[in-house]
Design an enzyme around this catalytic site. Structure first.
Site, PDB file in Angstrom:
ATOM      1  N   GLU A  90     -24.491   7.602  70.744  1.00 48.16           N
ATOM      2  CA  GLU A  90     -23.249   8.117  71.321  1.00 48.16           C
ATOM      3  C   GLU A  90     -22.039   7.873  70.438  1.00 48.16           C
ATOM      4  O   GLU A  90     -21.035   8.569  70.534  1.00 48.16           O
ATOM      5  CB  GLU A  90     -22.993   7.480  72.690  1.00 48.16           C
ATOM      6  CG  GLU A  90     -24.145   7.593  73.664  1.00 48.16           C
ATOM      7  CD  GLU A  90     -24.522   9.037  73.976  1.00 48.16           C
ATOM      8  OE1 GLU A  90     -23.722   9.941  73.682  1.00 48.16           O
ATOM      9  OE2 GLU A  90     -25.630   9.260  74.489  1.00 48.16           O
ATOM     10  N   GLY A 150     -27.062   5.435  77.990  1.00 48.98           N
ATOM     11  CA  GLY A 150     -28.333   4.716  78.127  1.00 48.98           C
ATOM     12  C   GLY A 150     -29.484   5.682  78.095  1.00 48.98           C
ATOM     13  O   GLY A 150     -29.298   6.888  77.945  1.00 48.98           O
ATOM     14  N   GLU A 169     -29.246   3.369  71.663  1.00 50.06           N
ATOM     15  CA  GLU A 169     -28.494   4.190  72.607  1.00 50.06           C
ATOM     16  C   GLU A 169     -27.013   4.200  72.268  1.00 50.06           C
ATOM     17  O   GLU A 169     -26.343   5.234  72.348  1.00 50.06           O
ATOM     18  CB  GLU A 169     -28.701   3.677  74.038  1.00 50.06           C
ATOM     19  CG  GLU A 169     -30.088   3.943  74.601  1.00 50.06           C
ATOM     20  CD  GLU A 169     -30.376   5.438  74.786  1.00 50.06           C
ATOM     21  OE1 GLU A 169     -29.423   6.235  74.805  1.00 50.06           O
ATOM     22  OE2 GLU A 169     -31.566   5.784  74.888  1.00 50.06           O
ATOM     23  N   PRO A 191     -34.836  -0.461  94.635  1.00 52.04           N
ATOM     24  CA  PRO A 191     -35.850   0.602  94.731  1.00 52.04           C
ATOM     25  C   PRO A 191     -35.255   1.998  94.796  1.00 52.04           C
ATOM     26  O   PRO A 191     -35.878   2.961  94.341  1.00 52.04           O
ATOM     27  CB  PRO A 191     -36.586   0.263  96.042  1.00 52.04           C
ATOM     28  CG  PRO A 191     -36.316  -1.173  96.280  1.00 52.04           C
ATOM     29  CD  PRO A 191     -34.965  -1.458  95.705  1.00 52.04           C
ATOM     30  N   ASP A 192     -34.066   2.139  95.351  1.00 51.83           N
ATOM     31  CA  ASP A 192     -33.505   3.474  95.558  1.00 51.83           C
ATOM     32  C   ASP A 192     -32.382   3.804  94.588  1.00 51.83           C
ATOM     33  O   ASP A 192     -31.606   4.726  94.833  1.00 51.83           O
ATOM     34  CB  ASP A 192     -32.991   3.590  96.993  1.00 51.83           C
ATOM     35  CG  ASP A 192     -31.924   2.526  97.265  1.00 51.83           C
ATOM     36  OD1 ASP A 192     -31.758   1.623  96.416  1.00 51.83           O
ATOM     37  OD2 ASP A 192     -31.264   2.600  98.316  1.00 51.83           O
ATOM     38  N   GLU A 210     -21.180  15.218  76.917  1.00 47.57           N
ATOM     39  CA  GLU A 210     -19.848  14.843  76.475  1.00 47.57           C
ATOM     40  C   GLU A 210     -19.782  13.317  76.492  1.00 47.57           C
ATOM     41  O   GLU A 210     -20.372  12.672  77.357  1.00 47.57           O
ATOM     42  CB  GLU A 210     -18.823  15.419  77.465  1.00 47.57           C
ATOM     43  CG  GLU A 210     -17.389  15.352  76.998  1.00 47.57           C
ATOM     44  CD  GLU A 210     -16.437  15.872  78.084  1.00 47.57           C
ATOM     45  OE1 GLU A 210     -16.931  16.467  79.062  1.00 47.57           O
ATOM     46  OE2 GLU A 210     -15.233  15.658  77.947  1.00 47.57           O
TER      47      GLU A 210
END
Lengths: 250, 250
Positions: B72, B50, B68, B93-94, B124
DNA sequence: TAAATAGTGTCTTTGAGACACTATTTC
DNA sequence: GAAATAGTGTCTCAAAGACACTATTTA
């Protein structure tokens, strides 16, 4: 998430909002809560209630949705039985003409929301029957809110099939015919009363009996129906399938 | 959306990222694409692929997810058959220790993704069997990616029931037994071969015959199975219900 | 008293799942 | 030839839906 540098200034600003599709049933019709916009753009147009996530106050997304809903309806968080769930995120680059705004949409269901009172920046807040909107021109609502509303309705219709969501539209105690009108209202189709009754009682955990009976029957006669509470099932097995779409959408 | 002023500086910055839960089947096991983080935080930990939405380039969310994934896997947008859909948005929020990051998660399914090649900032990239992850400690993955992965898996399992999603894990032409192993792999349960066969053919629009037969049968004998293509149904009616969860989750 | 409704009984049809069987292929 | 598998037949049971009927309430 492979970036090594998070410097906020390295990225153009993004604004995060929550918009709420609040649904309830009033007088036999499915209603959605709309607010009339005070400022531009889309000034004086109807829109879904919503607003910016309060990033500085470490407000979570669910939290923001509850707050926005409360601002327009005055519902007391935790005191009113409201079902709230995340719907989908809308982030088309041009959905807001002024800057990049990503909106996390929520879906809310309630039995009897308090009367709306304009809160926050809305000039006016009102319950509007969805029937007068979703088949109308999509431009009636601001931004991409017509799309959000349509997605919310489809989600609600689908979830009635395999979850006890319909009980969220009912008061704490309700009758089977009352529950049936929820299905009929949201699906827009009449259901067979007898078969529906038996079906609901046969699904484990959908409803549980209170042992009591409603004070009065309907307005047009008939025996007084029994009262039930929502059961503890989180999924309905077997599900209540919507009639009339056997062929499937191709 | 009732604000009258949109001054970006009035709001603390929010970063928007997309994270992709890319699933494929390899050697009979369900695999998810993971990248090893190069930078901090969670340095050297595995994470979902991401990155930031390119706001300045007017990149849409779906577009960002495709990009994205391509970085990869090297899949060529439009050339490889990949099913991509929005999963859910995560905005605690955290969830990122340094700043407010809201992540719009996507779910991707493909028959045979190209071998991963580390792109972007990942050190990787690798396909990992989900069985070695989802029951393991949730701290093995960076951020809240264990939660996102779990939600993605549950969504995939549920969608096999009522959509033709399983065909997205198959090549353009496939056999019924091949389709059955997709269900068995994702659901982690053996299905009755005979009943499954009849069921699939009975659902309108699920598969359509190619009139041809596979060159070889399985590795252990048996007649050569017939080949089918994905049909035009977008929903399965009736659905293929998962066995063994009759009671429902209470 | 007439009309409407709650709730139950019963029958038919459909679908899910168990079991069995044949034909075909690989080792 | 032995073992495994593709595909079909058939039976049983659960569930959906149509229809009918009784009992109870309101106007």
């Amino acid at each position: 998430m492979g970036e090594e540098h998070y410097d906020p200034n390295a990225y153009p600003p993004v604004a995060a909002t929550v918009d709420v599709v609040a649904l309830t049933i009033r007088e036999g019709h499915l209603n959605v809560l709309l607010v009339r916009r005070g400022g531009s753009p889309y000034q004086y147009r109807w829109a879904l209630p919503g607003g910016f996530v309060r990033v500085g106050k470490s407000e979570g997304l669910d939290e923001a949705a509850v707050r926005e809903l409360a601002e327009e309806t005055g519902l007391r968080d935790g005191h009113d039985r409201v079902h709230l769930e995340q719907l989908r995120t809308y982030g088309a680059p041009d959905r807001d003409p002024r800057m990049r705004v990503i909106s996390i949409a929520y879906l809310a269901f309630g039995p009897q929301f308090p009367d709306p009172r304009p809160g926050g920046d809305a000039a006016e807040a009102r319950w509007r029957p969805v029937a007068t909107l979703d088949s109308g021109d999509p431009g009636e609502l601001a931004f991409d809110h017509a799309t959000i509303l349509a997605d919310g309705l489809e989600r609600a219709r689908a979830k009635l099939e395999y979850t006890p969501l319909a009980t969220a539209f009912c008061p704490a105690e309700f009758t089977i015919p009352q529950l049936r009108t929820v299905y009929e209202t949201v699906w827009g189709e009449d259901l067979h009363a007898g078969n529906f009754h038996r079906k609901v009682l046969s699904v484990p955990g959908f409803v549980e009996s209170t042992g009591t009976t409603a004070k009065h029957s309907g307005t047009r006669g008939g025996p007084r129906p029994r009262l039930y509470r929502a059961g503890d099932a989180r999924l309905l097995h077997p599900a209540l399938l919507r009639p009339g779409q056997e062929a499937g959408i191709r």
